[in-house]
Design a protein around this motif. Structure first.
Motif, PDB file in Angstrom:
ATOM      1  N   ASP A 255       0.842  -1.188   0.000  1.00  0.00           N
ATOM      2  CA  ASP A 255       0.000   0.000   0.000  1.00  0.00           C
ATOM      3  C   ASP A 255       0.885   1.248   0.000  1.00  0.00           C
ATOM      4  N   ALA A 256       0.419   2.312  -0.668  1.00  0.00           N
ATOM      5  CA  ALA A 256       1.231   3.520  -0.810  1.00  0.00           C
ATOM      6  C   ALA A 256       1.529   4.178   0.535  1.00  0.00           C
ATOM      7  N   GLU A 257       0.547   4.175   1.457  1.00  0.00           N
ATOM      8  CA  GLU A 257       0.776   4.823   2.753  1.00  0.00           C
ATOM      9  C   GLU A 257       1.773   4.023   3.595  1.00  0.00           C
ATOM     10  N   ILE A 258       1.685   2.699   3.544  1.00  0.00           N
ATOM     11  CA  ILE A 258       2.676   1.877   4.252  1.00  0.00           C
ATOM     12  C   ILE A 258       4.055   2.119   3.646  1.00  0.00           C
ATOM     13  N   ALA A 259       4.115   2.259   2.318  1.00  0.00           N
ATOM     14  CA  ALA A 259       5.391   2.543   1.648  1.00  0.00           C
ATOM     15  C   ALA A 259       5.954   3.880   2.124  1.00  0.00           C
ATOM     16  N   ALA A 260       5.072   4.862   2.313  1.00  0.00           N
ATOM     17  CA  ALA A 260       5.532   6.172   2.798  1.00  0.00           C
ATOM     18  C   ALA A 260       6.201   6.044   4.163  1.00  0.00           C
ATOM     19  N   HIS A 261       5.562   5.311   5.062  1.00  0.00           N
ATOM     20  CA  HIS A 261       6.104   5.162   6.418  1.00  0.00           C
ATOM     21  C   HIS A 261       7.388   4.333   6.431  1.00  0.00           C
ATOM     22  N   LEU A 262       7.383   3.213   5.684  1.00  0.00           N
ATOM     23  CA  LEU A 262       8.582   2.370   5.646  1.00  0.00           C
ATOM     24  C   LEU A 262       9.755   3.148   5.064  1.00  0.00           C
ATOM     25  N   GLY A 263       9.486   3.889   3.987  1.00  0.00           N
ATOM     26  CA  GLY A 263      10.558   4.680   3.378  1.00  0.00           C
ATOM     27  C   GLY A 263      11.133   5.709   4.347  1.00  0.00           C
ATOM     28  N   GLU A 264      10.258   6.356   5.121  1.00  0.00           N
ATOM     29  CA  GLU A 264      10.755   7.373   6.055  1.00  0.00           C
ATOM     30  C   GLU A 264      11.594   6.743   7.162  1.00  0.00           C
ATOM     31  N   VAL A 265      11.180   5.580   7.670  1.00  0.00           N
ATOM     32  CA  VAL A 265      11.955   4.904   8.710  1.00  0.00           C
ATOM     33  C   VAL A 265      13.319   4.494   8.153  1.00  0.00           C
TER      34      VAL A 265
ATOM     35  N   TRP B 296      14.894   5.892   5.561  1.00  0.00           N
ATOM     36  CA  TRP B 296      15.614   7.138   5.260  1.00  0.00           C
ATOM     37  C   TRP B 296      16.253   7.706   6.524  1.00  0.00           C
ATOM     38  N   THR B 297      15.504   7.669   7.622  1.00  0.00           N
ATOM     39  CA  THR B 297      15.994   8.208   8.890  1.00  0.00           C
ATOM     40  C   THR B 297      17.205   7.430   9.390  1.00  0.00           C
ATOM     41  N   GLN B 298      17.270   6.140   9.035  1.00  0.00           N
ATOM     42  CA  GLN B 298      18.391   5.298   9.473  1.00  0.00           C
ATOM     43  C   GLN B 298      19.543   5.297   8.464  1.00  0.00           C
ATOM     44  N   GLY B 299      19.438   6.112   7.432  1.00  0.00           N
ATOM     45  CA  GLY B 299      20.509   6.194   6.443  1.00  0.00           C
ATOM     46  C   GLY B 299      20.432   5.162   5.347  1.00  0.00           C
ATOM     47  N   LYS B 300      19.331   4.399   5.288  1.00  0.00           N
ATOM     48  CA  LYS B 300      19.169   3.363   4.248  1.00  0.00           C
ATOM     49  C   LYS B 300      18.412   3.971   3.063  1.00  0.00           C
TER      50      LYS B 300
ATOM     51  N   LYS C 117       7.921  15.359  -0.184  1.00  0.00           N
ATOM     52  CA  LYS C 117       8.153  16.802  -0.190  1.00  0.00           C
ATOM     53  C   LYS C 117       8.894  17.237   1.073  1.00  0.00           C
ATOM     54  N   ARG C 118       8.463  16.706   2.219  1.00  0.00           N
ATOM     55  CA  ARG C 118       9.068  17.105   3.498  1.00  0.00           C
ATOM     56  C   ARG C 118      10.530  16.682   3.583  1.00  0.00           C
ATOM     57  N   LEU C 119      10.840  15.489   3.056  1.00  0.00           N
ATOM     58  CA  LEU C 119      12.212  14.975   3.122  1.00  0.00           C
ATOM     59  C   LEU C 119      13.045  15.370   1.902  1.00  0.00           C
ATOM     60  N   ASN C 120      12.400  16.092   0.981  1.00  0.00           N
ATOM     61  CA  ASN C 120      13.073  16.523  -0.253  1.00  0.00           C
ATOM     62  C   ASN C 120      13.687  15.317  -0.988  1.00  0.00           C
ATOM     63  N   ALA C 121      12.911  14.251  -1.027  1.00  0.00           N
ATOM     64  CA  ALA C 121      13.383  13.010  -1.670  1.00  0.00           C
ATOM     65  C   ALA C 121      12.813  12.933  -3.077  1.00  0.00           C
ATOM     66  N   LYS C 122      13.633  12.429  -4.011  1.00  0.00           N
ATOM     67  CA  LYS C 122      13.196  12.323  -5.405  1.00  0.00           C
ATOM     68  C   LYS C 122      13.426  10.889  -5.895  1.00  0.00           C
ATOM     69  N   PRO C 123      12.443  10.006  -5.655  1.00  0.00           N
ATOM     70  CA  PRO C 123      12.610   8.603  -6.082  1.00  0.00           C
ATOM     71  C   PRO C 123      12.524   8.455  -7.608  1.00  0.00           C
TER      72      PRO C 123
END
Length: 595
Positions: A547-557, A559-563, A589-595
């Motif tokens: 799911d897109a929202e689960i992907a958002a959360h997993l990606g942020e976790v 990203w925060t750990q440097g992965k 947008k908040r993390l300025n990430a461009k996948p």
């Protein structure tokens, strides 16, 4: 009771209709004796017999005639009683059958069962009589009492025809209130065939289905394994495997694939594709549909489902081709409802295709060509949504409001459609105001209150959201979504994290393994700084549901750990699932990430 004077006007027509039953109801005369010395006596006896026979026929005629007329007048209790009396006096099976049918029509289970049992007692070798008793007992939910009759039904069925009987049995017992008892009864009746190479797989598949319906998954798996040992290439076993796969038993999928490799059955492959779609495995489902369209290009369902998936993936030219193929097959669908439903699907998807190509007038034209579109709220809501996407929200609302509504339920559905339109357009305050008015009309509707709470949160009315959710929890303590929603709201706002974790854990205890509740729990751990646990839970949730929202959360976790590489990959997958998901877009947008 029908008045006797009513009989005379219909006597001739009814006598013709009942002639065969009366003839079969008359007992045959015994053969005449040939002893000449007793000829006179025999003649007297014959005349006496003929007199009694004439009287019996008249009595039967009257009972049958009055019984049928009573049935026509709706006096079914009188009708079945008269027919039962005629059946007993003549010992005629057709009349026993008719008496049972009339009792069933009268909706009296006890009376129908009594008549069917009398029929079976008079004709103990009659499979129809045994089947009638069986069906009535199951309909009355007297499952334990049906066991002996079910065993007899199986025994009376020729071995060459038992596979069809097994299928009918599962359909018969599916609605039993005690699913476990029904499964026991079916298994006991069918076990005589469990070792038969021909009928065994079908019998075991039927038992496996019943065990799965009874939520006895391990027993269903055992039935599958036993059936596969007898015949791994059995279609019945493959279908049971698909049922188990749909319920979450991933270990049975190799059996499904093995069967489909050896048997080019478009219907079974389509069933497999539907299971995959239910598990959000869209890419795997698409591969199966493409196989069907190559191997069986005349199979219309595969083309229309494939076109839908291609539209979701923005493969517009491929979707256009699939829709053209489906459109060419449309005239071959059965005339009437089937063809109209096919046309509705075709025009809906063509409208979506045109909309994606920014051809809004063309899309609207397709929607208006749907059969009976003016009376279909869903079609008008679709047209309204398309207007809203062009910035014409008020025109869309007017279109929904102008849709005719017949009765309170239709009016309610119109309001729900309007709320959805406003919510999708980001007009949360207006959506909440309309939703709150809708909820006030049905204050005891828990689902409606839940939807109102979610909109209250989007409108920034957190106190109202909390009040509604806590009220739901008080009124319906097993409503797991209320616990999860309240806990997630706290976690998302980074407040009351200890209570948030307790609320979400309670929801997860009610629905273990649920990917969305697991996602909520992971988000609490993330807010509390427990990143490894958050990552572990989110990986579990995402593996279950991409799911897109689960992907958002997993990606942020991650990203925060440097992965970051893994995070970008997950986000790309999430965008492919839903490139308009608010949570995912806000995160990028908040993390300025461009996948």
């Amino acid at each position: 009771m029908v008045h006797p004077l009513r009989i005379q006007g219909l006597a001739v027509a009814t006598a013709l209709a009942m002639g065969s039953a009366i003839a079969s109801a008359q007992p045959a005369d015994p053969p005449p004796k040939v002893d000449r010395t007793e000829q006179a006596t025999e003649l007297e006896q014959s005349m006496e017999r003929e007199g009694n026979q004439a009287a019996l026929s008249a009595e039967l005629f009257y009972e049958i005639l009055v019984g049928e007329l009573a049935a026509q007048e709706g006096a079914l209790n009188d009708a079945q009683a008269l027919m039962m009396e005629a059946a007993r006096s003549s010992n005629n099976e057709k009349l026993y059958r008719r008496a049972t049918e009339l009792a069933v029509q009268s909706r009296s289970g006890d009376r129908a069962l009594r008549n069917a049992r009398a029929w079976l007692e008079a004709y103990p070798e009659s499979r129809d009589a045994n089947r009638a008793v069986l069906r009535i007992l199951v309909a009355m939910n007297r499952i334990a009492d049906s066991a002996s009759y079910l065993r007899r039904e199986v025994e009376l069925t020729p071995a060459t025809n038992r596979s069809a009987t097994f299928l009918a049995i599962t359909q018969l017992y599916n609605n039993a209130s005690d699913k476990s008892l029904a499964a026991d009864v079916v298994e006991q009746a069918l076990e005589i065939d469990f070792k038969d190479p021909k009928n065994g797989p079908m019998a075991l598949a039927a038992v496996g289905h019943m065990r799965l319906v009874a939520d006895q998954k391990q027993a269903a798996l055992q039935a599958l394994q036993n059936g596969a040992k007898l015949s791994p290439d059995s279609g019945a076993i493959a279908l049971l495997a698909m049922e188990l796969l749909e319920s979450g038993s991933a270990e049975v999928e190799p059996l499904v694939k093995r069967y489909l490799e050896k048997n080019a059955s478009p219907q079974l492959r389509l069933t497999y594709a539907r299971v995959l779609l239910g598990q959000k495995r869209n890419a795997d489902a698409k591969a199966q549909l493409q196989l069907i369209t190559r191997e069986s290009p005349e199979f219309p369902e595969a083309w229309v489902i494939l076109a839908n998936l291609q539209l979701q993936d923005n493969e517009l030219d491929a979707a256009d081709t699939s829709l053209a193929q489906f459109g060419a097959l449309l005239p071959k669908l059965p005339d009437g409802v089937g063809r109209n439903a096919g046309a509705a699907q075709l025009y809906l998807l063509k409208a979506e295709l045109a909309e994606k190509r920014k051809r809004y007038d063309e899309a609207d034209d397709y929607l208006q060509r749907i059969p009976d579109a003016a009376n279909l709220l869903s079609v008008q809501a679709r047209r309204a949504d398309m207007l809203a996407r062009q910035g014409k929200v008020q025109e869309g609302r007017a279109l929904i409001q102008a849709t005719p509504a017949t009765g309170p339920n239709q009016k309610r559905l119109k309001q729900i459609a309007e709320v959805q339109l406003l919510r999708d357009a980001g007009l949360n305050q207006e959506a909440y105001t309309l939703q709150a008015a809708l909820q006030s009309q049905s204050p005891n509707d828990v689902e409606l209150a839940y939807d109102t709470a979610l909109l209250a949160e989007k409108a920034g009315k957190f106190d109202e959201m909390e009040r509604l959710l806590r009220d739901i929890i008080k009124r319906k303590p097993d409503f797991k979504h209320a616990y999860n929603a309240l806990g997630y709201s706290y976690a998302d706002r980074n407040i009351k994290l200890e209570e948030a974790q307790a609320l979400i854990q309670k929801a997860l205890d009610m629905q273990p393994g649920d990917p969305f509740i697991t996602d909520s729990l992971a988000w609490v751990h993330f807010r509390r700084g427990n990143l490894p646990e958050a990552e572990k839970l989110l990986e579990q949730a995402y593996a279950t549901r991409q799911d897109a929202e689960i992907a958002a959360h997993l990606g942020e976790v991650l990203w925060t750990q440097g992965k970051q590489d893994r995070a970008l990959l997950v986000w790309r997958q999430g965008l492919k699932e839903d490139n308009s998901n608010d949570t995912l877009l806000e995160t990028l947008k908040r993390l300025n990430a461009k996948p």
